[in-house]
Motif scaffolding. Structure first.
Motif, PDB file in Angstrom:
ATOM      1  N   ILE A  39       1.981   2.347  -3.409  1.00 22.84           N
ATOM      2  CA  ILE A  39       1.046   2.881  -4.424  1.00 22.84           C
ATOM      3  C   ILE A  39       0.447   4.217  -3.969  1.00 22.84           C
ATOM      4  O   ILE A  39      -0.652   4.587  -4.342  1.00 22.84           O
ATOM      5  N   LYS A  40       1.204   4.922  -3.158  1.00 23.54           N
ATOM      6  CA  LYS A  40       0.688   6.169  -2.575  1.00 23.54           C
ATOM      7  C   LYS A  40       0.237   7.166  -3.646  1.00 23.54           C
ATOM      8  O   LYS A  40      -0.759   7.873  -3.473  1.00 23.54           O
ATOM      9  N   GLU A  50      -1.101   6.573  -6.473  1.00 24.51           N
ATOM     10  CA  GLU A  50      -2.424   6.163  -6.957  1.00 24.51           C
ATOM     11  C   GLU A  50      -3.510   6.482  -5.926  1.00 24.51           C
ATOM     12  O   GLU A  50      -4.638   6.821  -6.285  1.00 24.51           O
ATOM     13  N   ILE A  51      -3.159   6.373  -4.661  1.00 22.30           N
ATOM     14  CA  ILE A  51      -4.116   6.717  -3.600  1.00 22.30           C
ATOM     15  C   ILE A  51      -4.415   8.217  -3.649  1.00 22.30           C
ATOM     16  O   ILE A  51      -5.576   8.640  -3.553  1.00 22.30           O
ATOM     17  N   GLU A  52      -3.378   9.000  -3.853  1.00 23.99           N
ATOM     18  CA  GLU A  52      -3.583  10.453  -3.929  1.00 23.99           C
ATOM     19  C   GLU A  52      -4.403  10.834  -5.165  1.00 23.99           C
ATOM     20  O   GLU A  52      -5.242  11.735  -5.107  1.00 23.99           O
ATOM     21  N   LEU A  95       0.823  -1.219   0.000  1.00 23.39           N
ATOM     22  CA  LEU A  95       0.000   0.000   0.000  1.00 23.39           C
ATOM     23  C   LEU A  95       0.856   1.267   0.000  1.00 23.39           C
ATOM     24  O   LEU A  95       0.553   2.240  -0.698  1.00 23.39           O
ATOM     25  N   VAL A  96       1.935   1.236   0.785  1.00 24.31           N
ATOM     26  CA  VAL A  96       2.802   2.416   0.840  1.00 24.31           C
ATOM     27  C   VAL A  96       3.408   2.697  -0.542  1.00 24.31           C
ATOM     28  O   VAL A  96       3.609   3.854  -0.924  1.00 24.31           O
TER      29      VAL A  96
END
Lengths: 464, 195
Positions: free
Chosen positions: B181-182, B184-186, B178-179
């Motif tokens: 793909i930050k 993509e999260i943003e 998860l860290v």
């Protein structure tokens, strides 16, 4: 093909799809408490990771706090250390905290809704399985483990495989003396403690939509007790009226904009569910559990069954042996020494009103020890404003201070070894309310009647 | 997380159904602020009497049984989301739990801690429990790569999420993924319509 309510909210939160059916889901709000968060904060420190979106987190101590003298330092050293650790972690990472004594403090699943943090269409998580409560607003809300608490802290996301969908429809009018708690205990007794595993449940039908938000929260709260990850109810006018004006809810034009979106949050007519069940509200009566999982429930006037159709007889017999009951016997007239009214299932103002209305002008049975614990400081305040504390006192009860209390007995509020407790909480597991304690789950009305009578009775013959 | 590939071990039978996380680790032992030492209190109230003496008839206290594999009745791990349940089982020394059905949250917590839940059919489970009771020296092999559980002449395959399998074999945690793909999260946050 149309979409279910669950699919609408879930699909709006997919950040990324992975091979093998896994999805990265964005989490809108993260609630934390003292018991399942310290190791997650430690994980952030160990990996040298910042907190990604502190404004999407709220913290409160609830599981491991006393429910009397909250203004004094916590006596028990380990509990004090755990609550102090929550305080210092929130300070270090700058997380909003409602500490002991704060007017917004309370059980995490009571304060989320009453502060307007819980909103339709949101995804919400907490390191607590009863996070399903928030689904009453049309949110996707579920409990997570501490490793996942750390993941949400670090990224505001979780890796999930998509659950299956189930709809439980209950039409008709609930009979006098039948509350939301009876509805969900009835459903779980039909589906068993594992019947919802792998599913996200939507509750529908006129018996559900006629419930208040408090009643809907009680229903969704216990979704996990049949194994479901969560439960949801489509938001409607009752939901919108509850939310409007709450401290953290959108205001003015923001509210109107949100409202337009919230109104789209219902399952389409042609949406398909992986599993559907329908029940008739008129078949539901005041319920009581007799065993050691929440699926072991009966109508209070029924006899304990001789076996459970789909479980092992050995496990059934062990459960009844623990409870001190025999297969086939009636619970009518059983002497009860303890009553607990509280927990994230039934500690809201409506629950206290039901109890107060029944016990007004009566006296608690001499041999009953009762704990009545409000779900939050706001519930406590409102109860006092309405004179509920005085009514309770005159009937021989005391209104305590908010917390999870004897639901899981992490603090001093424990039921003694071997004692029977009629409890409005959510779990009747062995020793849940204290080592050797024997829990009978029931509605606040059944609990109130039991506290007055000192034994199990057919409450429909005692209604005011 | 420790890597998981293959376990060959004797097993401890615990045939009860619906074993909830309050039995695995009672709430009064959740006051710790670290992850260590929960194994001492695994199944505390089933292992010990009120006076702290051992309950000798409980399988974990029975000298006939030992090993890294716990074989249990259906709906193992129901109840609360406490990850302490998975920590306690792992800390005690278990690496595999075999059952015919697992509760969701427990299963996720176990996988996040290198503890493999192996779901088998009711018939396979009944046969396995009987075999262990009859001959506690029976060795069981759980192979994650091939997704098989076998003992004597018996063998069965089991399901495991393909992503979680890769994590277990390599010792990866979800948080690492998860860290990474930050961005993509943003990007998701910038486009999100929810409030």
């Amino acid at each position: 093909m149309g979409k279910t309510l669950f699919e609408k909210v879930w699909d709006a939160h997919i950040v990324k799809e992975l091979d093998g059916g896994n999805e990265v889901i964005y989490i809108d709000r993260h609630l934390i408490h003292e018991v399942t968060s310290p190791q997650a904060f430690e994980e952030l420190r160990r990996r040298n990771l910042p907190l990604f979106r502190k404004e999407k987190m709220v913290a409160t101590p609830d599981h491991n706090i006393p429910t009397i003298n909250q203004h004094l330092p916590i006596q028990e050293a380990l509990s004090k250390h755990q609550v102090d650790t929550l305080l210092s972690n929130c300070e270090e990472f700058n997380v909003e905290l409602f500490g002991l004594g704060h007017p917004n403090q309370g059980i995490v699943h009571v304060i989320g809704p009453e502060l307007g943090i819980t909103l339709p269409g949101r995804t919400m998580v907490c390191g607590d399985s009863h996070t399903s409560t928030h689904g009453a607003f049309g949110a996707i809300a579920f409990g997570i483990g501490t490793s996942q608490v750390a993941q949400v802290m670090a990224t505001q996301c979780l890796l999930q495989s998509r659950p299956k969908t189930m709809r439980i429809t209950i039409n008709g009018e609930l009979k006098n003396g039948v509350l939301a708690k009876d509805v969900i205990l009835y459903v779980i007794s039909k589906l068993t403690a594992a019947g919802g595993t792998g599913y996200f449940v939507e509750y529908a039908g006129s018996a559900i939509t006629s419930l208040s938000m408090e009643g809907r929260m009680t229903i969704c709260n216990m979704s996990i007790e049949m194994g479901a990850r969560g439960g949801m109810i489509a938001p409607d006018q009752t939901t919108f009226e509850y939310i409007e004006g709450r401290e953290y809810a959108p205001k003015g034009a923001e509210f109107d904009k949100a409202l337009a979106y919230w109104k789209s949050l219902k399952s389409d007519e042609d949406a398909r569910f992986d599993q559907e069940y329908e029940y008739d509200a008129s078949d539901i009566a005041p319920m009581l559990t007799y065993g050691t999982n929440p699926g072991m429930g009966i109508k209070i006037t029924d006899n304990i069954p001789l076996s459970l159709g789909n479980g092992s007889q050995d496990s059934f017999d062990k459960s009844l042996k623990y409870m001190g009951f025999t297969p086939g016997e009636s619970l009518m007239g059983k002497s009860i020494s303890h009553v607990f009214i509280g927990s994230c299932t039934n500690s809201r103002i409506e629950d206290l009103r039901i109890v107060a209305e029944f016990v007004k002008g009566k006296k608690k049975s001499d041999h009953v020890n009762a704990l009545i614990v409000p779900g939050s400081k706001q519930v406590e305040k409102q109860a006092k404003e309405e004179g509920i504390d005085k009514i309770l006192e005159e009937a021989g009860f005391t209104l305590r201070e908010p917390g999870c209390s004897a639901c899981l007995a992490m603090n001093e509020d424990k039921i003694p070894d071997g004692a029977y407790c009629v409890s409005t909480s959510n779990r009747n597991f062995e020793g849940r309310q204290g080592q050797g304690s024997r829990t009978l789950l029931a509605s606040p009305l059944v609990a109130a009647v039991t506290a007055i009578e000192g034994k199990i009775v057919d409450i429909t013959k005692h209604l005011n | 997380m420790e890597k998981f590939n293959k376990v060959t071990s004797t097993a401890v039978p615990l045939p009860n159904e619906d074993i909830d996380t309050d039995q695995i680790i009672p709430a009064r032992f959740l006051k710790a602020t670290d992850r260590k030492g929960f194994g001492d209190n695994l199944f505390r109230d089933w292992r010990y009497n009120g006076d702290q003496s051992l309950k000798t008839n409980f399988p974990l206290n029975n000298v006939r049984f030992s090993g890294e594999i716990l074989v249990s009745g259906r709906n193992f791990g129901c109840g609360s989301s406490r990850e302490h349940a998975a920590w306690a089982l792992y800390d005690y020394g278990f690496r595999v739990i075999v059952s015919s059905f697992f509760a969701d949250i427990f299963k996720g917590n176990a996988l996040n801690n290198g503890l493999l839940p192996v779901q088998v059919s009711d018939d396979f489970l009944a046969e396995l429990l009987l075999t262990i009771e009859t001959d506690p020296s029976t060795e069981i092999t759980v192979n994650l790569e091939t997704q098989t559980i076998s003992y004597d002449s018996h063998s069965a395959s089991f399901d495991v999420n393909s992503y979680k399998k890769e994590c277990l074999i390599n010792g990866y945690d979800d948080i690492d993924y998860l860290v990474n793909i930050k961005s993509e999260i943003e990007a998701y946050e910038a486009s999100s319509i929810t409030i």
